[in-house]
Scaffold this motif. Structure first.
Motif, PDB file in Angstrom:
ATOM      1  N   GLU A  98     -20.095 -66.981   0.692  1.00 32.72           N
ATOM      2  CA  GLU A  98     -19.938 -68.415   0.456  1.00 32.72           C
ATOM      3  C   GLU A  98     -18.599 -68.926   0.990  1.00 32.72           C
ATOM      4  O   GLU A  98     -18.541 -69.988   1.630  1.00 32.72           O
ATOM      5  N   VAL A  99     -17.523 -68.199   0.755  1.00 34.97           N
ATOM      6  CA  VAL A  99     -16.214 -68.628   1.254  1.00 34.97           C
ATOM      7  C   VAL A  99     -16.196 -68.591   2.788  1.00 34.97           C
ATOM      8  O   VAL A  99     -15.698 -69.512   3.444  1.00 34.97           O
ATOM      9  N   ALA A 100     -16.747 -67.526   3.360  1.00 36.60           N
ATOM     10  CA  ALA A 100     -16.755 -67.401   4.821  1.00 36.60           C
ATOM     11  C   ALA A 100     -17.600 -68.490   5.472  1.00 36.60           C
ATOM     12  O   ALA A 100     -17.209 -69.072   6.500  1.00 36.60           O
ATOM     13  N   LEU A 101     -18.744 -68.796   4.885  1.00 33.29           N
ATOM     14  CA  LEU A 101     -19.600 -69.845   5.440  1.00 33.29           C
ATOM     15  C   LEU A 101     -18.930 -71.208   5.325  1.00 33.29           C
ATOM     16  O   LEU A 101     -19.037 -72.046   6.232  1.00 33.29           O
ATOM     17  N   ALA A 102     -18.210 -71.429   4.238  1.00 31.64           N
ATOM     18  CA  ALA A 102     -17.491 -72.692   4.076  1.00 31.64           C
ATOM     19  C   ALA A 102     -16.412 -72.864   5.132  1.00 31.64           C
ATOM     20  O   ALA A 102     -16.046 -73.995   5.489  1.00 31.64           O
ATOM     21  N   GLU A 103     -15.911 -71.746   5.664  1.00 34.20           N
ATOM     22  CA  GLU A 103     -14.878 -71.783   6.700  1.00 34.20           C
ATOM     23  C   GLU A 103     -15.458 -71.749   8.111  1.00 34.20           C
ATOM     24  O   GLU A 103     -14.714 -71.673   9.079  1.00 34.20           O
ATOM     25  N   GLY A 104     -16.784 -71.771   8.223  1.00 35.79           N
ATOM     26  CA  GLY A 104     -17.386 -71.915   9.541  1.00 35.79           C
ATOM     27  C   GLY A 104     -18.206 -70.757  10.054  1.00 35.79           C
ATOM     28  O   GLY A 104     -18.671 -70.790  11.197  1.00 35.79           O
ATOM     29  N   ALA A 105     -18.421 -69.702   9.264  1.00 31.91           N
ATOM     30  CA  ALA A 105     -19.285 -68.609   9.707  1.00 31.91           C
ATOM     31  C   ALA A 105     -20.721 -69.118   9.842  1.00 31.91           C
ATOM     32  O   ALA A 105     -21.121 -70.084   9.172  1.00 31.91           O
ATOM     33  N   ASP A 106     -21.494 -68.451  10.691  1.00 35.16           N
ATOM     34  CA  ASP A 106     -22.846 -68.914  11.010  1.00 35.16           C
ATOM     35  C   ASP A 106     -23.946 -67.986  10.510  1.00 35.16           C
ATOM     36  O   ASP A 106     -25.110 -68.400  10.410  1.00 35.16           O
ATOM     37  N   LEU A 107     -23.587 -66.740  10.231  1.00 33.13           N
ATOM     38  CA  LEU A 107     -24.596 -65.727   9.936  1.00 33.13           C
ATOM     39  C   LEU A 107     -24.045 -64.762   8.897  1.00 33.13           C
ATOM     40  O   LEU A 107     -22.866 -64.405   8.939  1.00 33.13           O
ATOM     41  N   VAL A 108     -24.897 -64.334   7.973  1.00 32.68           N
ATOM     42  CA  VAL A 108     -24.532 -63.315   7.000  1.00 32.68           C
ATOM     43  C   VAL A 108     -25.279 -62.032   7.355  1.00 32.68           C
ATOM     44  O   VAL A 108     -26.513 -62.019   7.375  1.00 32.68           O
ATOM     45  N   ASN A 109     -24.537 -60.995   7.644  1.00 29.12           N
ATOM     46  CA  ASN A 109     -25.124 -59.701   7.989  1.00 29.12           C
ATOM     47  C   ASN A 109     -25.126 -58.841   6.724  1.00 29.12           C
ATOM     48  O   ASN A 109     -24.158 -58.159   6.410  1.00 29.12           O
ATOM     49  N   ASP A 110     -26.238 -58.903   5.999  1.00 28.52           N
ATOM     50  CA  ASP A 110     -26.361 -58.196   4.729  1.00 28.52           C
ATOM     51  C   ASP A 110     -26.867 -56.783   4.994  1.00 28.52           C
ATOM     52  O   ASP A 110     -28.076 -56.525   5.001  1.00 28.52           O
ATOM     53  N   THR A 111     -25.959 -55.852   5.192  1.00 34.12           N
ATOM     54  CA  THR A 111     -26.350 -54.484   5.533  1.00 34.12           C
ATOM     55  C   THR A 111     -26.822 -53.679   4.330  1.00 34.12           C
ATOM     56  O   THR A 111     -27.214 -52.520   4.486  1.00 34.12           O
ATOM     57  N   TRP A 112     -26.805 -54.277   3.149  1.00 32.00           N
ATOM     58  CA  TRP A 112     -27.241 -53.535   1.956  1.00 32.00           C
ATOM     59  C   TRP A 112     -28.467 -54.163   1.305  1.00 32.00           C
ATOM     60  O   TRP A 112     -28.640 -54.128   0.091  1.00 32.00           O
ATOM     61  N   ALA A 113     -29.333 -54.720   2.147  1.00 29.57           N
ATOM     62  CA  ALA A 113     -30.729 -54.986   1.790  1.00 29.57           C
ATOM     63  C   ALA A 113     -30.915 -55.806   0.525  1.00 29.57           C
ATOM     64  O   ALA A 113     -31.716 -55.466  -0.349  1.00 29.57           O
ATOM     65  N   GLY A 114     -30.178 -56.911   0.414  1.00 29.63           N
ATOM     66  CA  GLY A 114     -30.385 -57.811  -0.709  1.00 29.63           C
ATOM     67  C   GLY A 114     -29.902 -57.283  -2.039  1.00 29.63           C
ATOM     68  O   GLY A 114     -30.423 -57.678  -3.089  1.00 29.63           O
TER      69      GLY A 114
END
Length: 271
Positions: free
Chosen positions: A87-103
């Motif tokens: 959430e903090v990273a997206l608020a600062e302009g990130a475009d994609l979340v790479n969730d490597t631990w499967a939800g």
């Protein structure tokens, strides 16, 4: 997808950019070598010292901020399983979340959706974050398990509000898998690509390459590129890579061989 690790203990020492300046230099190099996007991570995927939410944010978010300012059109991915960090990273302009631990954190898809961001859905065989597999078994076969899990995860992401075209799927080589499993999944790339979402492959210098060739991490480039070529031919479309220039050249050459991309220049026998 260029790897930018703000970690002091990444499994590949050459990719360690714990210092902020080193991380920004790594981004500059990746862009110069042809990266289409960068993936910023603040916690080693494997076992290691505990990294809390606040520390992960302190490692990741300054990179996102500076990359967004320096390269306003460059897509930025954040490698995290924590909704608070995303959430903090997206608020600062990130475009994609790479969730490597499967939800592992079920809120992650909702957070991505709330910012109009993309989400990478992965497969770990049910393991929690930062744990290594111990004799994992897939009764119906690893390919069937991965296909079913990724299809379900992608559907959940879309139901949470993530745009279908912004959902990527990743079989997540080595996570929850033996080398035999990772090799089988590479051969089954076409089945994974058939899920209908962009297929991300994170093959770079991983243990399945090292064990296949009996090589340490520093010597796994050629094996990585061989696996990349096979996966490209069979339909993978995004590659998480430490070696951007070499990976891009392999992917583009395979695209030319497949007829998906025209040669850059053709003069032989024509002049």
């Amino acid at each position: 997808m260029a790897v930018v690790n703000r970690t002091p203990d990444s499994f590949y020492p050459a990719a360690r950019s714990h210092d902020l300046g080193a991380a920004l230099d790594a981004v500059e190099r990746a862009v110069a070598e042809g990266a289409d996007l960068v993936d910023v991570g603040g916690v080693r995927a494997g076992r290691g010292p505990e990294v809390g939410v606040a520390e992960e944010i302190d490692r990741v978010v300054p990179v996102v901020q500076r990359v967004r300012a320096r390269f306003p059109d460059l897509p930025v991915s954040v490698d995290t399983w924590r909704a608070e960090v995303a959430e903090v990273a997206l608020a600062e302009g990130a475009d994609l979340v790479n969730d490597t631990w499967a939800g592992h954190d079920p809120r992650l898809a909702q957070v991505a959706a709330s910012y109009g961001a993309g989400l990478v859905c992965s497969h770990t065989g049910g393991l929690p974050p930062r744990t290594d597999p111990v004799r994992p078994v897939y009764p119906d076969g690893v390919v069937a398990d991965v296909v079913a899990a990724l299809a379900a995860a992608a559907a959940r992401a879309v139901a949470a509000g993530v745009e279908p075209r912004s959902v990527l799927v990743d079989p997540t080589h080595d996570f929850g898998k033996t080398t035999w499993h990772s090799l089988e999944l590479t051969r089954a790339t076409a089945a994974l690509a058939g899920l209908g979402h962009p297929l991300l492959m994170a093959l770079s210098r991983k243990d399945f390459v090292g064990e296949s060739l009996a090589l340490p991490v520093d010597d796994r480039l050629e094996g990585t590129l061989a696996a990349t070529a096979v996966a490209t031919w069979l339909g993978a479309s995004v590659f998480r890579a430490h070696d951007v220039r070499a990976t891009r050249r392999v992917v583009e050459m395979v695209a030319v061989l497949r007829g998906d991309l025209l040669p850059a220049r053709v003069v032989r026998g024509l002049d």
